[in-house]
Design an enzyme around this catalytic site. Sequence first.
Site, PDB file in Angstrom:
ATOM      1  N   ALA A 168     139.515  68.267  20.326  1.00  0.00           N
ATOM      2  CA  ALA A 168     139.578  69.218  21.435  1.00  0.00           C
ATOM      3  C   ALA A 168     138.870  68.577  22.625  1.00  0.00           C
ATOM      4  CB  ALA A 168     138.908  70.535  21.056  1.00  0.00           C
ATOM      5  N   TRP A 170     137.219  69.720  25.052  1.00  0.00           N
ATOM      6  CA  TRP A 170     135.927  70.311  25.416  1.00  0.00           C
ATOM      7  C   TRP A 170     134.832  70.011  24.400  1.00  0.00           C
ATOM      8  CZ3 TRP A 170     134.481  73.200  21.361  1.00  0.00           C
ATOM      9  CH2 TRP A 170     135.472  73.771  20.570  1.00  0.00           C
ATOM     10  N   CYS A 171     135.196  69.432  23.249  1.00  0.00           N
ATOM     11  CA  CYS A 171     134.253  69.231  22.150  1.00  0.00           C
ATOM     12  C   CYS A 171     133.345  68.022  22.406  1.00  0.00           C
ATOM     13  CB  CYS A 171     135.036  69.048  20.837  1.00  0.00           C
ATOM     14  SG  CYS A 171     134.023  68.509  19.443  1.00  0.00           S
ATOM     15  N   TYR A 172     132.052  68.231  22.260  1.00  0.00           N
ATOM     16  CA  TYR A 172     131.080  67.156  22.463  1.00  0.00           C
ATOM     17  C   TYR A 172     131.312  66.011  21.484  1.00  0.00           C
ATOM     18  CZ  TYR A 172     126.595  64.708  22.083  1.00  0.00           C
ATOM     19  OH  TYR A 172     125.621  63.744  22.013  1.00  0.00           O
TER      20      TYR A 172
END
Length: 484
Positions: A168, A170-172
Amino acid sequence: MVSTTKIKSVDFYRKIPRDLTEASLSGAGLSIVAALAMVFLFGMELSNYLAVSTNTSVIVDKSSDGDFLRIDFNVSFPSLSCEFASVDVSDVLGTSRLNLTKTIRKVPIDAHLRATGAEFHSTTGLDLINHGDEDHHENNSYAAIPLTGATFDKFSHHFPILVVNFYAPWCYWSNRLKPSWEKAAEITRQKYDPEDDGRVLLGSVDCTEEPTLCKRNHIQGYPSIRIFRKGSDLREDHGHHEHESYYGDRDTESLLKMVEELLKPIKKEDHKLPLDGISVNTASSIKKAPVSGGCRIEGYVRAKKIPGEVVISAHSGAHSFDASQMNMSHFVTHLSFGKLISERLLTDMKRLLPYLGQSHDRLNGKWFLNQGQFAANVTIEHYLQIVKTEVVSRRFGQEHSLIEEYEYTAHSNVAHSYYYPVAKFHFELSPMQVLISENPKSFSHFITNVCAIIGGVFTVAGILDSIFQNTIRLVKKVELGKNI
């Protein structure tokens, strides 16, 4: 020496010679009725003697099981993968134990709560892995082949090995993996040219753009690196895919080493042949991923006898979760506190059941769902108030405990959360306990009552017989006087 005559003089039961007595039909009938009355009253007295007489009191808890309380549970989550399911225990004193595994079993299940595989063993050490190289790309696109719902099946069946990174943007952790994944994909394409070699391909799937594809492969945490093998990526029982997942270090070198391990048993000239039946020995960081998106969590934990909570949630030291897509709906098969009461003990002590509250299964067999238009970010909480019940016997002059159980009342609620949704079981143990004492009846009292029954019935029957006989004589005299 005392004579026999003197001994006979103390006889309480002096006998009348049978020649001086007369049997009557009415006397025989009354004797039969009296005997039946004696038997009936004796049976009632015996039943009363054998019945359990109890009294109930509330006292300070004097538990014999120490300072810890055992909590047994069996809870099914149709939308929580065993890959990330975690059981945590904490209390008001600040003691916390995270991701317990020693006494917990996790079994993959489908939407109908049916098991779809063997017990899943949690992967440990994810928070210690190498999460990747420094960012060497300025653009935000993956160098690996982007896969979509329309091209995924084509690539997965064309290449003997397809390694896919479900991520994803947005995933760190996805962004930490991106540089290593791009570099590993580039080196792999150069070393194993898809057109010339064609044995392996590294791809990527953006789960924000392809939610259906990610859901089909039961992706719940980002990033998830899955391995698909041509010929074995077929639909199995219940329509699920068999696949493997990579849990090792995420630097370029480790990813390339994974690819090398996967290709060892596959010869270049044989890559177009079906791979059914091939046994592949890969690195220990490659393990079977759950074949379904649900999990049944069963086992027990031990907690201090102070207010605390058991929390079941999605947890990982190397993955992110989309809280809006998480659903913590669950079905409680079993939840109890304290030592389990065996069926044999319950069978042997059926007389105790009426004195037990029968409230130790308040949540058993119930669904707890979060659904509707506000179903996102919903935490389901259960508030349990527990009280101990103990049955004590004082027979034969000694006191010993027959049975101990913990009963509870339950109140459940759903609440929106700013954090990841979880299922919480708050518990609070009462410092008081219910003590049920068995009070046995005296055997001497039983014998006294039996003698009173026999003597009383015999005496009453004799009085009735005497009245009856005197009445008959009186009637005969009256009739005789009239005739004269």
